[in-house]
Structures are given as structure tokens and as C-alpha cells.
Motif scaffolding. Structure first.
Motif, PDB file in Angstrom:
ATOM      1  N   ASN A  82     -18.439   0.745   4.360  1.00 11.26           N
ATOM      2  CA  ASN A  82     -18.242   1.909   4.119  1.00 11.26           C
ATOM      3  C   ASN A  82     -17.560   3.170   4.152  1.00 11.26           C
ATOM      4  OD1 ASN A  82     -17.196   3.148   1.221  1.00 11.26           O
ATOM      5  ND2 ASN A  82     -18.974   3.722   0.685  1.00 11.26           N
ATOM      6  N   VAL A  83     -16.028   3.166   4.874  1.00  9.67           N
ATOM      7  CA  VAL A  83     -15.753   4.189   5.986  1.00  9.67           C
ATOM      8  C   VAL A  83     -14.167   4.018   5.756  1.00  9.67           C
ATOM      9  CG1 VAL A  83     -17.757   4.037   6.959  1.00  9.67           C
ATOM     10  CG2 VAL A  83     -15.465   2.163   8.122  1.00  9.67           C
ATOM     11  N   ILE A  84     -13.731   5.768   6.111  1.00  3.73           N
ATOM     12  CA  ILE A  84     -12.374   5.270   5.954  1.00  3.73           C
ATOM     13  C   ILE A  84     -12.539   5.893   7.663  1.00  3.73           C
ATOM     14  CG2 ILE A  84     -11.595   5.761   3.983  1.00  3.73           C
ATOM     15  CD1 ILE A  84     -11.696   8.678   4.077  1.00  3.73           C
ATOM     16  N   ILE A  85     -10.952   6.057   8.578  1.00  2.00           N
ATOM     17  CA  ILE A  85     -11.144   6.258   9.538  1.00  2.00           C
ATOM     18  C   ILE A  85      -9.542   7.557  10.165  1.00  2.00           C
ATOM     19  CG2 ILE A  85      -9.677   5.885  11.890  1.00  2.00           C
ATOM     20  CD1 ILE A  85     -12.286   5.094  11.635  1.00  2.00           C
ATOM     21  N   GLU A  86      -9.985   8.469  10.316  1.00  2.23           N
ATOM     22  CA  GLU A  86      -8.037   9.663   9.760  1.00  2.23           C
ATOM     23  C   GLU A  86      -8.419   9.683  12.075  1.00  2.23           C
ATOM     24  OE1 GLU A  86      -9.256  13.555   8.816  1.00  2.23           O
ATOM     25  OE2 GLU A  86      -8.823  12.558   6.553  1.00  2.23           O
ATOM     26  N   ALA A  87      -7.333   9.161  12.318  1.00  2.66           N
ATOM     27  CA  ALA A  87      -6.178   9.622  13.550  1.00  2.66           C
ATOM     28  C   ALA A  87      -5.619  10.869  14.159  1.00  2.66           C
ATOM     29  CB  ALA A  87      -5.344   8.153  14.523  1.00  2.66           C
ATOM     30  N   SER A  88      -5.105  11.858  14.664  1.00  2.46           N
ATOM     31  CA  SER A  88      -5.010  13.157  14.629  1.00  2.46           C
ATOM     32  C   SER A  88      -5.146  13.808  16.263  1.00  2.46           C
ATOM     33  CB  SER A  88      -5.861  14.271  13.945  1.00  2.46           C
ATOM     34  OG  SER A  88      -6.667  14.662  14.428  1.00  2.46           O
ATOM     35  N   PHE A  89      -3.851  14.292  16.107  1.00  3.97           N
ATOM     36  CA  PHE A  89      -3.376  14.885  17.353  1.00  3.97           C
ATOM     37  C   PHE A  89      -3.016  16.022  17.472  1.00  3.97           C
ATOM     38  CE2 PHE A  89      -1.070  15.575  21.757  1.00  3.97           C
ATOM     39  CZ  PHE A  89      -2.501  15.475  22.642  1.00  3.97           C
ATOM     40  N   ILE A  90      -2.976  16.987  18.523  1.00  2.00           N
ATOM     41  CA  ILE A  90      -1.646  18.085  18.024  1.00  2.00           C
ATOM     42  C   ILE A  90      -0.800  18.076  18.088  1.00  2.00           C
ATOM     43  CG2 ILE A  90      -1.741  20.743  18.924  1.00  2.00           C
ATOM     44  CD1 ILE A  90      -4.816  20.808  19.870  1.00  2.00           C
ATOM     45  N   PHE A  92       0.806  16.181  16.168  1.00  5.20           N
ATOM     46  CA  PHE A  92       0.924  15.422  15.078  1.00  5.20           C
ATOM     47  C   PHE A  92       0.623  14.596  13.749  1.00  5.20           C
ATOM     48  CE2 PHE A  92       2.056  13.839  19.484  1.00  5.20           C
ATOM     49  CZ  PHE A  92       3.309  12.975  19.336  1.00  5.20           C
ATOM     50  N   GLU A  93       1.587  14.533  12.954  1.00  8.74           N
ATOM     51  CA  GLU A  93       0.814  14.543  11.409  1.00  8.74           C
ATOM     52  C   GLU A  93      -0.377  13.229  11.660  1.00  8.74           C
ATOM     53  OE1 GLU A  93       2.007  15.586   9.223  1.00  8.74           O
ATOM     54  OE2 GLU A  93       3.730  16.093   9.350  1.00  8.74           O
ATOM     55  N   THR A  94      -2.036  13.716  10.621  1.00  8.42           N
ATOM     56  CA  THR A  94      -2.685  13.108  10.971  1.00  8.42           C
ATOM     57  C   THR A  94      -2.407  11.194  10.114  1.00  8.42           C
ATOM     58  OG1 THR A  94      -4.124  15.122  10.945  1.00  8.42           O
ATOM     59  CG2 THR A  94      -5.428  13.334  10.146  1.00  8.42           C
ATOM     60  N   LYS A  95      -3.012  10.174  10.916  1.00  8.81           N
ATOM     61  CA  LYS A  95      -3.348   9.451  10.179  1.00  8.81           C
ATOM     62  C   LYS A  95      -3.956   8.368   9.691  1.00  8.81           C
ATOM     63  CE  LYS A  95      -0.540   5.702   9.320  1.00  8.81           C
ATOM     64  NZ  LYS A  95       0.365   4.502  10.483  1.00  8.81           N
ATOM     65  N   THR A  96      -4.341   8.728   8.264  1.00  5.35           N
ATOM     66  CA  THR A  96      -5.659   8.315   7.406  1.00  5.35           C
ATOM     67  C   THR A  96      -5.372   6.365   6.842  1.00  5.35           C
ATOM     68  OG1 THR A  96      -5.567  10.071   5.877  1.00  5.35           O
ATOM     69  CG2 THR A  96      -6.981   8.704   5.421  1.00  5.35           C
ATOM     70  N   ILE A  97      -6.127   5.793   7.673  1.00  4.99           N
ATOM     71  CA  ILE A  97      -6.599   3.743   7.128  1.00  4.99           C
ATOM     72  C   ILE A  97      -7.910   4.211   6.401  1.00  4.99           C
ATOM     73  CG2 ILE A  97      -6.708   2.145   8.297  1.00  4.99           C
ATOM     74  CD1 ILE A  97      -6.081   3.295  10.297  1.00  4.99           C
ATOM     75  N   THR A  98      -7.214   3.436   4.883  1.00  8.14           N
ATOM     76  CA  THR A  98      -8.258   3.822   4.290  1.00  8.14           C
ATOM     77  C   THR A  98      -9.299   1.470   4.006  1.00  8.14           C
ATOM     78  OG1 THR A  98      -6.873   3.090   2.514  1.00  8.14           O
ATOM     79  CG2 THR A  98      -7.405   5.125   2.767  1.00  8.14           C
ATOM     80  N   GLU A  99      -8.360   1.330   4.543  1.00 11.53           N
ATOM     81  CA  GLU A  99      -8.708  -0.194   4.265  1.00 11.53           C
ATOM     82  C   GLU A  99      -8.899  -1.057   5.764  1.00 11.53           C
ATOM     83  OE1 GLU A  99      -5.439  -2.314   2.776  1.00 11.53           O
ATOM     84  OE2 GLU A  99      -4.747  -1.227   0.535  1.00 11.53           O
ATOM     85  N   ILE A 100      -9.768  -1.604   6.000  1.00  9.45           N
ATOM     86  CA  ILE A 100     -10.715  -1.414   6.619  1.00  9.45           C
ATOM     87  C   ILE A 100     -11.400  -2.913   7.018  1.00  9.45           C
ATOM     88  CG2 ILE A 100     -11.559  -1.035   9.039  1.00  9.45           C
ATOM     89  CD1 ILE A 100     -12.109   1.594   8.580  1.00  9.45           C
ATOM     90  N   PRO A 116       5.850  12.764  15.047  1.00  8.19           N
ATOM     91  CA  PRO A 116       5.500  14.449  15.538  1.00  8.19           C
ATOM     92  C   PRO A 116       5.290  15.035  13.829  1.00  8.19           C
ATOM     93  CG  PRO A 116       6.652  12.703  16.802  1.00  8.19           C
ATOM     94  CD  PRO A 116       5.947  12.331  15.651  1.00  8.19           C
ATOM     95  N   SER A 117       4.503  16.193  14.037  1.00  8.26           N
ATOM     96  CA  SER A 117       4.637  16.932  12.350  1.00  8.26           C
ATOM     97  C   SER A 117       5.454  17.915  12.717  1.00  8.26           C
ATOM     98  CB  SER A 117       3.025  18.230  12.701  1.00  8.26           C
ATOM     99  OG  SER A 117       3.862  18.801  11.764  1.00  8.26           O
TER     100      SER A 117
END
Length: 799
Positions: A82-90, A92-100, A116-117
């Protein structure tokens, strides 16, 4: 920066866990695993050290995390699904994944793209990361900006944007229109920068911080002259993963090769390698006339030759970073050339009325094996308290050897048949060089800097040359043409420089001491020649920034040219029995005082560099040709002094995004004064050369370039060398966003390049002509990892 973001995340995660108290994860066995690969949205290239956070889907609390490796991959464990994932890098826009979706406790998210942000991109643009050039005392510095470092291009394409530097389709590098440039990486020689290996393609633009161009080297560098120095400075914090290319070449005349280049960078290691194998043919036509003006007799020859080579190149090296300030480099290269050459010459001896007295055919078959190797060991220490303080030690070894056999068959068609004969020559040649160097740089203040160092260069050369004649069914050694010649030279050097650099004006002065010990031995006759001399080589450079776009630079240095083994060895070359080249063991070195004043104007669309130079040279080395009967002999001699004054202009203009123009022109006037054996050798002459290149970016990612070259005729002491003009073409097509490149090059399109000379001195008239003709090469290169396809030119490694 990527590594920093990962570290900051891990530190933050540790504080988070500590603040929450004992984690349930520590108390229960982990139940699920989440995997994936993070890539950039535009280029689809992996993002290393990106942050991956595992959050509770209910509370949004951080429960686990990690960072990606150099290939953008990650794997992280969690207590439940029961988790979600956030992928980020300076940046760049943060990518959120809710359906796993989990399958047997494992979720493979595949490729996760981040973009890129827009806010961060605006900040980058404000910092104006645009490539630009500035003067730094004795050098020009080209700072690599975002406009180049974000393109994924290779180092060769970066160099092509540096004012005064041009790079051809095949990767040949010229500085102000001249070859013979010394390439350095981080201030030192490297197998990566060896022009004959073309491994520069394994360096991408975003690894490069700046490029330094030195046209008049100061006391820090060897006093032996070169066309100039190009030093590529790499960024210290770039860990770029895997880069490489595979290249296939084919051409006419026969020119077939394959090359593989690989560069792997990690936290501690940088591993680079290259392998190449190929075959190439060099055809040629020639004509010579040697006439005794007192008797009217002439020796005339004309013919064709074809040289075939099979060659193998291998480069392997690594950098190991002990920490952020200490690195050790160990690298080596090996090459082997298997040569064969066939030539046929038709000779005739004519009288003063041009009537043939005799004629014959001379066939040559030569075979040779040429192994070569080079190694480098380097230790570099930077210091935390100042980014420009450093200690560098390097040891470099090079070796080249040749085992050559030649057979000459002579068959007379007119004249006595008793003169038909065969000859064999054998050459066992070896050349080993070792260089040990220590450099220390110490900034006294923000504006004052001092440098000091030492170097020892050891050269050992041996040449065993023999001639055999086939007489009465037996091979007999011709002792007067057989010799063993040994050449040993040691050069010990020490230098110190000091510099001041203000906002607009700066000055740098230095002094180099070199002690040379040279010994040659002709073993057959036990002739020894020893030369021991110590010299000081001062240098001073200054620069002044008139405006941000206009700068002036002036410099002086003392230079030396030491005679090479082939200049000193009194060997007798019988390839053409009537035209002999020999060495002179008593030859002394040349010394030159070199002065140079440069001005550079840099605009948005181009640059203009103009320089005036003057050189005063003593003990000038000149080849003098004499005639004995019908045999001419050329020997190098020290004759007098020479003053050379010249003007050099280089311009680069970007017409628009699709058209770039480059031009180089060089004019010089020289006067010679000298007397040898009661003969007056005074004379004056001038020469000039020009080179123009137009580069076009055509639709469908096609690059086209055309280069015109002209060199004027030039008068030497005895010889007039003809002028010549030739045209080169190159076309390159990129596929798969630059991952694949197809190139076509045509060298000397109209087969108009040749060497032609006339010597007219005393009783001697001599004419020489040689031409190779047109070369066409087609290449295909595929690049993997980051960056574009990187060229391997298919050329052999030259000694």
C-alpha cells in the motif's frame, strides 16, 4: 550534483527514521520489492543518482528510499504494497506513481520518465551557460557552456567550436591552420588525446569544463617547438556511466577498418579502452631527373609504388579516485603494423644530346613489422583549501621498432647484361623514450600564482643497417654500406614561473633550465660523437582586456630544435642509388627567439584572431645536396642564421544556424645569412598559405563541409618547391538522435595535391615529383551509452 542529491536524500531519510523512533521495518521481515529505471523524458537517457522515495499511500509518510545507479536503475523494499512512489532529481519535475501492480511481491515499474522543471530551466538560462572565450595570460580559454554540454556531442565537436581550432570530418585537428598540435588532458599527455588513436570521441561535451589553447608555450612546457598546445580540462564531478561507439570504414583506394571505443565512469573508476584493426593501401607515382650540368649526362627515372598496411591498435586505461582530491591514472596502448611495399622504376642514363646510353628496370619489394607501445602512470593531488593548488607526477614510456627487409632487382634493357644484379637491405630499428615529470602549482593569492617543476627525458635509439649484393650465386655483405648506429640522449629540466592576473591586465614570466647529454656511436668504425650543453629558456607573456569582446596578448619564449636520429645517422640509403640521403653526426641544435603579438575580437556570431610573429634562429639546419659524378648526396648542415617575420589571421563566422565559415591565412618573409666552406648562402624569400572551410547543416540531420587549401611556392637554400591547391569534401548524416552516423569524405577531390621541387645549384640540376591522388572513405558509427556516435578514423597509429 546528482551524487549530492542522493546524499542529501539519504541524510534526510535517516533523520526522518530517527525522529519516528524504531521502525516497523526493522521489526518485521520485508514483504515487497519495487524496481524500475528512471530516464530523461527528451533524450530517453538514464538519470543516475535520482532520488526514489516510497511513501505510505494513506499517510504520505516516508517509509523507504534509495537512489538510482549509473544506468538509472533502482530497487527498493517495503513492508507492504500500500505505497506510492516519487521519483525526483534536481532540475526536474517530481514524478508520482500511484498505480503499482505487484506480482508475487515484486513490482517492475519499467521506464519512468522525468522532465526538466520549467522553473529550474529558467534559472539555468539566467546563468547564461553559453560557451565563450577569454584570454588568460599565455593562453586562450574556451569555457564550455550549456549550449554545447547539453547536446551529447563528442569532444571533437567541442573543439570545432573553439576559435582558431578546426576539426575535419575524419577527426584531424588543426590549430590556426597547422597540424602537429600537442593534445593534453588535464594538463598532461594521455593515450586518450593521442591523435593517432582518435579516442577523444569517448569524451562527451558535458564532461568538459574548458579548453585551453596555447600558441606560444612558456617555460612550463618543453622547449622543443610545436605548432601549439590544446589542453582539455574535464569536470571533476562528472560520472557519466557508459559511453562508446563501434565504427566501420571502407574506402578507395583499399581502406577497410573496424574500431570499438568504450568509456565507463563510476564513483571511483573511469575505464577507457579502444580497439581497431584495418588495412589500407597508399598508391603513388613519381619522377626524378638528376643532371650533371658540367657533363650534360642525366639520370632519369619514373615509376609507381603501392604500399599496403595491416594494422592493429589497442588502448586500455583507468583513473582511480581515492577521494575528491586524489586520482591515479594508469593507461597503455599497443599497435602493430604489417607493411609491404612494391615499386617499379624505369631508369635511363642519357648524354648531353639526350641520347640513351643505358636503361634498366628496378623492382623493389619491402616487408616490415612495426610494433609500438606506450604507457602512462600519473598521480595528481589537488588541495581542499584552493581549487587551483595541485601536485602532479607522471611517467610515460614509448617504444617503436621496425624489422624491415628490402629486395631490389635490376634488369637492363640497354647496356651490358653483366650489370644485371640484385640487392638486399635489412633494417633493425628500435626507439625507446621515457619521460618523468613533476609539476606543482601554488596560488599565493587570488591574483598571484607560482608554478615549479622538473622533468627528465631519456631517449635510446639503435639502427642496424646492412646491404648485400648477389654476386656469383651468393649474397655478399657490402661492408662500406653496412653500419650499426646508436643514439642516446638525456635531457634534464627544471622550471619556475610566476604570474599576476588582474581584472583587465596580467603578466606571467618564467625560466626553464635544460641540460642535454647526447652521445652517438657508429659501431663499425667506432666513431663517437658527444654533445653536452646547458641552456636557459626564458619566457614572458602578458594580456590586456580592452573590452569584453576585444583582448590583446603578447609573448616571448626561447625554443630549441634538437637533431633527430635520422638527422645524425650517416647511413646510406640505396632505394635510389643515384639520389642518396644521409645524416650528419656533427649536427648542432637550432635555437630560436620567438616573439608574438595577438589580438582577438569575439562577437556573437564569430571571432577574428590576428597575430604578428617574429623568429630569430641560429644554427639553422638546412639540407645541402652535392653531386659526385651522377650521384647526388643530401646531408643536413648548420648554416648561418635566419630572421622570419609573419602575419597570421584566423576567422570563424556563424552566418546562421545552418552555415559556419572558417578561414586561416599565413604569410611570412624570411632572410638567411650564412657561409659554409667559402660558399655564400645568403638569400631572402617568402611564402604564404591559406585554408577556407564552409560547413553546412542541411535538412534531415545532414552536415556538409568543403575545404579549400593553397600553399604557395617557396624557395629554400638550393631548391624551389612548387605551389599546390587541393579540395576536400565531407558529408555526414545522423540517425537515431545522433546515435548512428554515416560519413563520406573525399580527400584531394581533383587529385591536384603533389610534391614537386627543382634544385639548381652549381653543377647540379635535380627535379622531383611525387603524387598519391584521391582518397574516398565511407564510415558508419554507432554510439551507445550517452552522447552521439564517436568516430574512429580508420587511420593507422603513426610513429
Amino acid at each position: 550534483m546528482r551524487k549530492l542529491s542522493g546524499i542529501l536524500f539519504i541524510i534526510g531519510f535517516a533523520f526522518s527514521v530517527f525522529a519516528q523512533g524504531p521502525s516497523p521495518i526493522a521489526e518485521e521481515s520485508l514483504k515487497v520489492i519495487i524496481r524500475g529505471t528512471i530516464v530523461e523524458g527528451q533524450s530517453n537517457l538514464p538519470v543516475e543518482y535520482a532520488t526514489v522515495a516510497v511513501l505510505s499511500a494513506d499517510t504520505k509518510d516516508l517509509i523507504a528510499g534509495t537512489t538510482t545507479d549509473v544506468d538509472g536503475r533502482f530497487e527498493v523494499s517495503a513492508l507492504n504494497d500500500n505505497v506510492i512512489i516519487e521519483a525526483s532529481f534536481i532540475g526536474f519535475e517530481t514524478k508520482t506513481i500511484t498505480e503499482i501492480n505487484f506480482n508475487k511481491g515484486i513490482a517492475d515499474l519499467g521506464l519512468i520518465t522525468i522532465s526538466p522543471s520549467s522553473q529550474m530551466m529558467d534559472e539555468v538560462i539566467v546563468r547564461a551557460e553559453k560557451s565563450q572565450t577569454e584570454f588568460k595570460l599565455d593562453k586562450r580559454v574556451f569555457n564550455v557552456g550549456q549550449d554545447l554540454s547539453s547536446t551529447g556531442a563528442s569532444a571533437l565537436e567541442v573543439l570545432n567550436n573553439v576559435p582558431s581550432v578546426t576539426v575535419g570530418i575524419e577527426g584531424d585537428i588543426k590549430l590556426r591552420g597547422s597540424g602537429g598540435v600537442q593534445m593534453l588532458i588535464n594538463g598532461k599527455p594521455s593515450v586518450i588525446a593521442d591523435e593517432s588513436g582518435n579516442a577523444l570521441g569517448t569524451i562527451t561535451a558535458d564532461m568538459i569544463e574548458k579548453v585551453e589553447v596555447i600558441t606560444n608555450p612558456g617555460a612550463k612546457y618543453d622547449a622543443e617547438g610545436t605548432a601549439g598546445i590544446i589542453n582539455i580540462i574535464l569536470k571533476k564531478d562528472e560520472k557519466k556511466g557508459l559511453n562508446g561507439s563501434i565504427t566501420l570504414n571502407t574506402g578507395i583506394p583499399a581502406n577497410h577498418s573496424i574500431g570499438v571505443s568504450v568509456n565507463r565512469r563510476t564513483d571511483k573508476f573511469n575505464l577507457f579502452s579502444q580497439f581497431g584493426v584495418g588495412t589500407r593501401t597508399y598508391p603513388g607515382t613519381f619522377e626524378t631527373i638528376s643532371r650533371n650540368l658540367s657533363t650534360g649526362e642525366s639520370i632519369i627515372s619514373e615509376g609507381t609504388s603501392e604500399k599496403n598496411e595491416i594494422y592493429y591498435n589497442f588502448i586500455l586505461g583507468t583513473d582511480y579516485h581515492f577521494d575528491d582530491y586524489t586520482v591515479v591514472t594508469l593507461s597503455g596502448s599497443y599497435a602493430f603494423e604489417d607493411e609491404s611495399e612494391n615499386s617499379t622504376s624505369l631508369f635511363s642514363l642519357t648524354d648531353q644530346n639526350n641520347q640513351a646510353l643505358s636503361s634498366w628496370r628496378r623492382d623493389e619489394l619491402t616487408t616490415a613489422g612495426n610494433p609500438k607501445w606506450q604507457y602512462e602512470l600519473q598521480f595528481k593531488k589537488d588541495f581542499k583549501e584552493h581549487k587551483d593548488r595541485s601536485l602532479l607526477f607522471s611517467a610515460i614510456g614509448r617504444a617503436f621498432s621496425k624489422d624491415q627487409m628490402s629486395n631490389f632487382a635490376n634488369a637492363y634493357s640497354l647496356g651490358s647484361v653483366d650489370n644485371n644484379f640484385n640487392q638486399n637491405t635489412g633494417t633493425d630499428f628500435g626507439d625507446v623514450n621515457y619521460t618523468f615529470k613533476l609539476d606543482y602549482t601554488h596560488p599565493v593569492s587570488e591574483r598571484v600564482n607560482v608554478e615549479a617543476g622538473a622533468q627528465y627525458l631519456l631517449s635510446n635509439v639503435g639502427n642496424d643497417y646492412s646491404v648485400e649484393n648477389f654476386i656469383d650465386g651468393n649474397w655478399e655483405l657490402q661492408s662500406d654500406l653496412t653500419n650499426v648506429f646508436n643514439y642516446n640522449q638525456g635531457v634534464a629540466a627544471a622550471y619556475a614561473t610566476s604570474s599576476y592576473e588582474g581584472d583587465k591586465w596580467g603578466v606571467k614570466g618564467g625560466l626553464r633550465l635544460e641540460h642535454t647529454n647526447l652521445n652517438t656511436v657508429l659501431e663499425n668504425t667506432n666513431e663517437n660523437n658527444e654533445q653536452i650543453y646547458t641552456n636557459l629558456f626564458p619566457s614572458i607573456h602578458t594580456s590586456y582586456k580592452v573590452t569584453p569582446a576585444i583582448s590583446l596578448q603578447a609573448g616571448y619564449s626561447k625554443r630549441i630544435f634538437r637533431p633527430r636520429m635520422w638527422d645524425l645517422n650517416p647511413f646510406f640509403n640505396i632505394r635510389n642509388n643515384f639520389s642518396v640521403r644521409t645524416g650528419n653526426p656533427d649536427l648542432l641544435p637550432e635555437f630560436s627567439d620567438s616573439y608574438e603579438v595577438n589580438a582577438i575580437f569575439i562577437a556573437d556570431k564569430g571571432s577574428l584572431n590576428a597575430g604578428v610573429y617574429h623568429r630569430y634562429t641560429t644554427n639553422v639546419v638546412e639540407r645541402i645536396t652535392t653531386l659526385d659524378g651522377n650521384v647526388s648526396t643530401s646531408i643536413p648542415l648548420n648554416i648561418g642564421t635566419q630572421n622570419t617575420t609573419g602575419l597570421e589571421v584566423n576567422a570563424k563566422y556563424i552566418v546562421n544556424k545552418k552555415i559556419t565559415l572558417n578561414g586561416d591565412a599565413n604569410y611570412n618573409y624570411f632572410s638567411r645569412a650564412g657561409v659554409y666552406e667559402a660558399n655564400n648562402f645568403d638569400f631572402n624569400a617568402d611564402q604564404w598559405s591559406a585554408r577556407a572551410t564552409a560547413k553546412f547543416k542541411l535538412p534531415a540531420s545532414i552536415d556538409f563541409e568543403v575545404t579549400g587549401n593553397y600553399r604557395s611556392r617557396v624557395q629554400t637554400l638550393q631548391t624551389l618547391i612548387s605551389d599546390y591547391t587541393y579540395l576536400d569534401l565531407g558529408v555526414r548524416k545522423k540517425f537515431m538522435k545522433g546515435k548512428t552516423v554515416v560519413s563520406l569524405s573525399v580527400r584531394d577531390l581533383f587529385a591536384s595535391s603533389f610534391r614537386e621541387s627543382e634544385t639548381n645549384f652549381g653543377d647540379l640540376y635535380q627535379y622531383n615529383f611525387y603524387q598519391r591522388g584521391r582518397f574516398v572513405t565511407l564510415g558508419v558509427s554507432y554510439g551507445f551509452g550517452k552522447g552521439e556516435a564517436m568516430e574512429f578514423s580508420g587511420s593507422r597509429r603513426r610513429h
